[in-house]
Design a protein around this motif. Structure first.
Motif, PDB file in Angstrom:
ATOM      1  N   TYR A  88       0.795  -1.227   0.000  1.00  9.87           N
ATOM      2  CA  TYR A  88       0.000   0.000   0.000  1.00  9.87           C
ATOM      3  C   TYR A  88       0.832   1.284   0.000  1.00  9.87           C
ATOM      4  O   TYR A  88       0.270   2.370  -0.098  1.00  9.87           O
ATOM      5  CB  TYR A  88      -0.958  -0.002   1.196  1.00  9.87           C
ATOM      6  CG  TYR A  88      -1.974  -1.115   1.113  1.00  9.87           C
ATOM      7  CD1 TYR A  88      -2.985  -1.089   0.147  1.00  9.87           C
ATOM      8  CD2 TYR A  88      -1.910  -2.211   1.977  1.00  9.87           C
ATOM      9  CE1 TYR A  88      -3.903  -2.119   0.055  1.00  9.87           C
ATOM     10  CE2 TYR A  88      -2.835  -3.239   1.887  1.00  9.87           C
ATOM     11  CZ  TYR A  88      -3.833  -3.189   0.924  1.00  9.87           C
ATOM     12  OH  TYR A  88      -4.757  -4.208   0.820  1.00  9.87           O
ATOM     13  N   ASN A  89       2.130   1.163   0.115  1.00  8.03           N
ATOM     14  CA  ASN A  89       3.008   2.328  -0.047  1.00  8.03           C
ATOM     15  C   ASN A  89       4.269   1.904  -0.797  1.00  8.03           C
ATOM     16  O   ASN A  89       5.390   1.994  -0.280  1.00  8.03           O
ATOM     17  CB  ASN A  89       3.386   2.924   1.317  1.00  8.03           C
ATOM     18  CG  ASN A  89       4.195   4.209   1.171  1.00  8.03           C
ATOM     19  OD1 ASN A  89       3.993   4.979   0.242  1.00  8.03           O
ATOM     20  ND2 ASN A  89       5.120   4.432   2.090  1.00  8.03           N
ATOM     21  N   PRO A  90       4.105   1.447  -2.047  1.00 10.52           N
ATOM     22  CA  PRO A  90       5.266   0.953  -2.792  1.00 10.52           C
ATOM     23  C   PRO A  90       6.244   2.081  -3.105  1.00 10.52           C
ATOM     24  O   PRO A  90       5.879   3.099  -3.695  1.00 10.52           O
ATOM     25  CB  PRO A  90       4.639   0.381  -4.073  1.00 10.52           C
ATOM     26  CG  PRO A  90       3.330   1.086  -4.217  1.00 10.52           C
ATOM     27  CD  PRO A  90       2.853   1.374  -2.830  1.00 10.52           C
ATOM     28  N   PRO A 137       9.171   2.531   5.717  1.00  9.10           N
ATOM     29  CA  PRO A 137       8.482   3.315   4.685  1.00  9.10           C
ATOM     30  C   PRO A 137       7.114   3.837   5.097  1.00  9.10           C
ATOM     31  O   PRO A 137       6.097   3.610   4.445  1.00  9.10           O
ATOM     32  CB  PRO A 137       8.396   2.348   3.498  1.00  9.10           C
ATOM     33  CG  PRO A 137       8.686   1.020   4.021  1.00  9.10           C
ATOM     34  CD  PRO A 137       9.300   1.124   5.367  1.00  9.10           C
ATOM     35  N   CYS A 138       7.089   4.540   6.211  1.00  9.05           N
ATOM     36  CA  CYS A 138       5.950   5.324   6.677  1.00  9.05           C
ATOM     37  C   CYS A 138       6.486   6.193   7.809  1.00  9.05           C
ATOM     38  O   CYS A 138       7.625   6.030   8.241  1.00  9.05           O
ATOM     39  CB  CYS A 138       4.791   4.449   7.158  1.00  9.05           C
ATOM     40  SG  CYS A 138       5.194   3.481   8.612  1.00  9.05           S
ATOM     41  N   SER A 139       5.701   7.135   8.282  1.00 13.42           N
ATOM     42  CA  SER A 139       6.219   8.152   9.209  1.00 13.42           C
ATOM     43  C   SER A 139       6.230   7.665  10.653  1.00 13.42           C
ATOM     44  O   SER A 139       5.356   7.990  11.449  1.00 13.42           O
ATOM     45  CB  SER A 139       5.371   9.420   9.076  1.00 13.42           C
ATOM     46  OG  SER A 139       5.451   9.908   7.758  1.00 13.42           O
ATOM     47  N   VAL A 140       7.256   6.875  11.004  1.00  8.22           N
ATOM     48  CA  VAL A 140       7.459   6.457  12.391  1.00  8.22           C
ATOM     49  C   VAL A 140       8.911   6.721  12.765  1.00  8.22           C
ATOM     50  O   VAL A 140       9.771   6.891  11.902  1.00  8.22           O
ATOM     51  CB  VAL A 140       7.122   4.963  12.608  1.00  8.22           C
ATOM     52  CG1 VAL A 140       5.634   4.722  12.465  1.00  8.22           C
ATOM     53  CG2 VAL A 140       7.908   4.073  11.656  1.00  8.22           C
ATOM     54  N   LYS A 192       3.921  10.725   1.436  1.00 12.47           N
ATOM     55  CA  LYS A 192       2.487  10.978   1.530  1.00 12.47           C
ATOM     56  C   LYS A 192       1.779   9.654   1.306  1.00 12.47           C
ATOM     57  O   LYS A 192       1.833   9.082   0.218  1.00 12.47           O
ATOM     58  CB  LYS A 192       2.037  12.017   0.498  1.00 12.47           C
ATOM     59  CG  LYS A 192       0.556  12.332   0.584  1.00 12.47           C
ATOM     60  CD  LYS A 192       0.190  13.553  -0.245  1.00 12.47           C
ATOM     61  CE  LYS A 192       0.300  13.299  -1.718  1.00 12.47           C
ATOM     62  NZ  LYS A 192      -0.193  14.440  -2.524  1.00 12.47           N
ATOM     63  N   LEU A 193       1.109   9.177   2.317  1.00  4.26           N
ATOM     64  CA  LEU A 193       0.483   7.860   2.262  1.00  4.26           C
ATOM     65  C   LEU A 193      -0.878   7.937   1.575  1.00  4.26           C
ATOM     66  O   LEU A 193      -1.565   8.956   1.652  1.00  4.26           O
ATOM     67  CB  LEU A 193       0.323   7.310   3.685  1.00  4.26           C
ATOM     68  CG  LEU A 193       1.653   7.170   4.449  1.00  4.26           C
ATOM     69  CD1 LEU A 193       1.385   6.942   5.938  1.00  4.26           C
ATOM     70  CD2 LEU A 193       2.499   6.055   3.873  1.00  4.26           C
TER      71      LEU A 193
END
Length: 333
Positions: A37-39, A84-87, A202-203
């Motif tokens: 979902y966030n390639p 690959p996400c905001s953590v 941006k997810l």
């Protein structure tokens, strides 16, 4: 004997990957979700010592502003060792010595700009350019309950919470599965993203809607209107604030963000989490809740030697330099 591997898909990760991972966000199940979902050209590296997995890393590619912390528009394609996400979680983990060996391997394998993000220890004697990135705000939970937490707050901070969360405004919170995430909520996420000075990826809508079942969506309503929301995760005695959204037109009137933040702290305390991890943005508001900044670091490299020297020269401009106020919200501080 050290052996290194480059793996293209999360489905092909070795069975012992999760054993080396420090937390949920580094584990295979979540990486499969981000890949779907966030390639962003995710790929994975491993370092084995005599056949046993000793260290692992996640790398993805993204266009970012090179000088983001001084608000200079400077888009550059980066290869990021991170989640690959905001953590605030690092993307390289395992045995300390093996991590350093794996870093060297990745530096040689990746072409262009390479960033090791959210390292927990300050790089010492590193051959790479290095500096601070955004700290994450941690609240250690030793409270018996919400009332105990309130009693531990200094009076001015306790009074502030009382005013923010005053009853009688027909504000309510409702927990939902992420499968009930809506387009309205997504637009509120985009509002937060557009206002953020330190933008990462941006997810997309499906990233939120199809999050694994461990994630909980909490929605803040004014009557029946959604004025904000957040998503949290409890794992291994840590209660994580993950992502959120706000209707900024309503935020000033109803202090929506601060109400949601208060609710995260309350939920973490009630769930007896050892740590409440509040994330890397809005540091001051979170510190006024009793949170403490925990440093995070980054290292940077470029495969072109001339550019790499320039990066080292400019490294003071690459790092997070905001001086945070000396907040002492809790009485024992």
């Amino acid at each position: 004997m050290m052996e290194f591997n480059h793996i293209q898909k999360a489905t092909n990760l070795p069975s012992e990957w999760d054993e080396v991972a420090d937390n949920y966000f580094q584990q295979k199940s979540f990486l499969l979700h981000t890949e779907k979902y966030n390639p962003c050209r995710q790929r994975y590296y491993t370092c084995s010592d005599n056949g046993k997995l000793a260290a692992a890393a996640i790398v993805y590619s993204l266009g970012l502003d090179f000088l983001t912390f001084i608000n200079v528009r400077s888009p550059v394609k980066m290869n990021i060792t991170g989640i690959p996400c905001s953590v605030s979680v690092k993307g390289i983990f395992g045995n300390k010595d093996a991590i350093e060996d794996l870093k060297k391997y990745i530096v040689n394998a990746e072409k262009g700009f390479l960033l090791f993000l959210n390292l927990e220890e300050e790089p010492v004697n590193s051959h790479l350019a290095s500096g601070k990135t955004l700290p994450t705000i941690i609240l250690k939970n030793s409270f018996s309950g919400w009332d105990d937490y309130l009693a531990t707050l200094r009076s001015n901070y306790r009074r502030r919470l009382t005013i923010i969360n005053k009853p009688g405004q027909e504000i309510r919170f409702e927990k939902k599965p992420c499968a009930e995430f809506t387009n309205e909520m997504y637009h509120q996420y985009l509002s937060v993203y557009k206002r953020s000075k330190e933008k990462l990826e941006k997810l997309n809508f499906d990233f939120f809607r199809y999050l694994p079942g461990e994630f909980i969506l909490t929605v803040c309503y004014k009557n029946n209107t959604i004025i904000g929301w957040n998503i949290t995760l409890e794992n291994q005695n840590v209660y994580y604030f993950f992502l959120g959204g706000i209707d900024y037109k309503q935020n000033k009137t109803y202090s929506t963000y601060l109400r949601l933040l208060t609710n995260i702290v309350k939920e973490g305390i009630e769930q007896k989490a050892t740590i409440i991890e509040l994330g890397q943005t809005a540091e001051i508001a979170k510190m006024r809740m009793g949170g403490k900044p925990e440093p995070r670091y980054m290292e940077a490299h470029h495969s072109n030697s001339v550019i790499n020297k320039l990066i080292k020269t400019l490294s003071p401009l690459l790092e997070y330099r905001r001086k945070l106020e000396n907040t002492t919200a809790l009485k024992e501080e």
